[in-house]
Design a protein around this motif. Structure first.
Motif, PDB file in Angstrom:
ATOM      1  N   HIS A 164      -2.086  -7.189  -2.844  1.00  0.00           N
ATOM      2  CA  HIS A 164      -0.926  -7.432  -1.577  1.00  0.00           C
ATOM      3  C   HIS A 164       0.035  -8.172  -2.060  1.00  0.00           C
ATOM      4  O   HIS A 164       0.997  -8.473  -1.318  1.00  0.00           O
ATOM      5  CB  HIS A 164      -1.643  -7.869  -0.376  1.00  0.00           C
ATOM      6  N   PRO A 204       1.475   3.516   3.895  1.00  0.00           N
ATOM      7  CA  PRO A 204      -0.103   3.461   3.951  1.00  0.00           C
ATOM      8  C   PRO A 204      -0.799   3.889   5.367  1.00  0.00           C
ATOM      9  O   PRO A 204      -1.257   2.752   6.019  1.00  0.00           O
ATOM     10  CB  PRO A 204      -0.402   2.041   3.733  1.00  0.00           C
ATOM     11  N   PRO A 212      -3.219   5.917   8.036  1.00  0.00           N
ATOM     12  CA  PRO A 212      -4.780   6.387   7.679  1.00  0.00           C
ATOM     13  C   PRO A 212      -4.680   7.908   7.715  1.00  0.00           C
ATOM     14  O   PRO A 212      -4.059   8.405   8.611  1.00  0.00           O
ATOM     15  CB  PRO A 212      -5.551   5.708   9.069  1.00  0.00           C
ATOM     16  N   GLY A 227       0.733  -1.345   0.059  1.00  0.00           N
ATOM     17  CA  GLY A 227       0.052  -0.152   0.121  1.00  0.00           C
ATOM     18  C   GLY A 227       0.908   1.380  -0.091  1.00  0.00           C
ATOM     19  O   GLY A 227       0.211   2.415  -0.299  1.00  0.00           O
ATOM     20  N   THR A 228       2.189   1.290  -0.068  1.00  0.00           N
ATOM     21  CA  THR A 228       2.888   2.170   0.165  1.00  0.00           C
ATOM     22  C   THR A 228       2.872   3.012  -1.295  1.00  0.00           C
ATOM     23  O   THR A 228       2.955   2.412  -2.354  1.00  0.00           O
ATOM     24  CB  THR A 228       4.505   1.910   0.224  1.00  0.00           C
ATOM     25  N   ARG A 264      -5.314   9.383   0.782  1.00  0.00           N
ATOM     26  CA  ARG A 264      -5.146   7.727   0.819  1.00  0.00           C
ATOM     27  C   ARG A 264      -6.426   7.068   0.286  1.00  0.00           C
ATOM     28  O   ARG A 264      -7.592   7.535   0.618  1.00  0.00           O
ATOM     29  CB  ARG A 264      -4.829   7.414   2.256  1.00  0.00           C
ATOM     30  N   ARG A 265      -6.266   5.874  -0.501  1.00  0.00           N
ATOM     31  CA  ARG A 265      -7.366   5.143  -0.851  1.00  0.00           C
ATOM     32  C   ARG A 265      -8.419   4.793   0.382  1.00  0.00           C
ATOM     33  O   ARG A 265      -7.673   4.169   1.337  1.00  0.00           O
ATOM     34  CB  ARG A 265      -7.018   3.966  -1.720  1.00  0.00           C
ATOM     35  N   SER A 266      -9.500   5.068   0.515  1.00  0.00           N
ATOM     36  CA  SER A 266     -10.508   4.538   1.511  1.00  0.00           C
ATOM     37  C   SER A 266     -11.987   3.794   0.900  1.00  0.00           C
ATOM     38  O   SER A 266     -12.495   4.473  -0.006  1.00  0.00           O
ATOM     39  CB  SER A 266     -10.722   5.626   2.301  1.00  0.00           C
ATOM     40  N   PRO A 267     -12.068   2.697   1.245  1.00  0.00           N
ATOM     41  CA  PRO A 267     -11.403   1.834   2.207  1.00  0.00           C
ATOM     42  C   PRO A 267     -10.093   1.180   1.599  1.00  0.00           C
ATOM     43  O   PRO A 267     -10.266   1.099   0.281  1.00  0.00           O
ATOM     44  CB  PRO A 267     -12.354   0.687   2.630  1.00  0.00           C
ATOM     45  N   ASP A 268      -9.321   0.652   2.099  1.00  0.00           N
ATOM     46  CA  ASP A 268      -8.123   0.150   1.670  1.00  0.00           C
ATOM     47  C   ASP A 268      -8.349  -1.225   1.073  1.00  0.00           C
ATOM     48  O   ASP A 268      -9.546  -1.754   0.961  1.00  0.00           O
ATOM     49  CB  ASP A 268      -7.067  -0.248   2.671  1.00  0.00           C
ATOM     50  N   PHE A 269      -7.533  -1.970  -0.151  1.00  0.00           N
ATOM     51  CA  PHE A 269      -7.978  -3.294  -0.454  1.00  0.00           C
ATOM     52  C   PHE A 269      -8.001  -4.092   0.662  1.00  0.00           C
ATOM     53  O   PHE A 269      -7.394  -4.216   1.618  1.00  0.00           O
ATOM     54  CB  PHE A 269      -6.449  -3.678  -1.552  1.00  0.00           C
TER      55      PHE A 269
END
Length: 213
Positions: free
Chosen positions: A80, A32, A34, A17-18, A68-73
């Motif tokens: 991942h 990554p 929040p 997620g970086t 930042r993408r919300s929600p994360d994968f």
């Protein structure tokens, strides 16, 4: 920028997620975390995190933000994983002239490529998402642990075959349903080759290496 410095060649192992960027002003790696927002523009730190268009007056000093993408994968997402880890040396022994230790790794480590040094064979493995392929020549099969796969003969030209293995179903932020898939492509098999047999075999090895969906 020399090719060896391009992010297309991959990045060092880091937290999934970086965000990585490499403008002319220097590297950026945003963890990554929040609530983290990356600011970009032609200004300087601390006004911006990422300097872009530093000599272009059409770019504002603080031009925009990357939230930042919300929600994360989800934890089960292919996002991942490193694509190149799904095929080991034993699997790639089936393709003459390919060294499993030397993949050409692409952005995010979500795609990779191996090229034979003795013939025209090429193996591409990448992650895909969205609707399942609906080509008229496509056929469905099952691989590994009852994973659905779509076989697409000559999808990328003569002597090629593409096999897409379904990893999981998902519903996007726009509530549109889709699938995450591993796409395995064989190229350069020649007019007498059997690329779909080889592609299906390699796709089966990749499917066996996938974590539970």
């Amino acid at each position: 920028m020399p090719l060896s410095a391009s992010l297309a060649r991959g990045v060092a192992p880091t937290t999934p997620g970086t965000l990585h960027a490499r403008p002319l002003t220097g590297d950026l790696s945003a963890p990554p975390r929040p609530g983290l927002t990356v600011c970009f523009g032609r200004g300087e730190k601390p006004d911006v995190d990422l300097g872009v268009g530093v000599d272009d007056l059409r770019v504002s000093r603080r031009h925009g933000e990357i939230p930042r993408r919300s929600p994360d994968f989800p934890a089960s997402s292919l996002a991942h994983l490193d694509a190149w880890t799904l095929l080991d040396g034993k699997a790639l022994e089936k393709v003459p002239g390919i060294d499993a230790r030397e993949p050409d790794v692409g952005f995010g480590r979500w795609d990779c490529q191996w090229k034979s040094t003795t013939n025209e064979f090429e193996v591409d493995l990448r992650f895909d998402q969205g609707d399942l392929p609906r080509d008229k020549n496509a056929r469905s099969t099952e691989l590994g642990d009852d994973r659905q796969a779509i076989v697409l003969p000559a999808d990328e030209g003569p002597g090629s075959c593409r096999v897409e293995v379904v990893h999981r179903d998902y519903t996007g932020l726009d509530r549109v349903k889709g699938t995450e898939r591993v796409a395995l492509v064989i190229k350069g098999a020649g007019p007498k080759g059997r690329p779909c047999e080889l592609a299906t075999d390699l796709a089966g090895s990749a499917a066996a290496a996938l974590p539970p969906a």
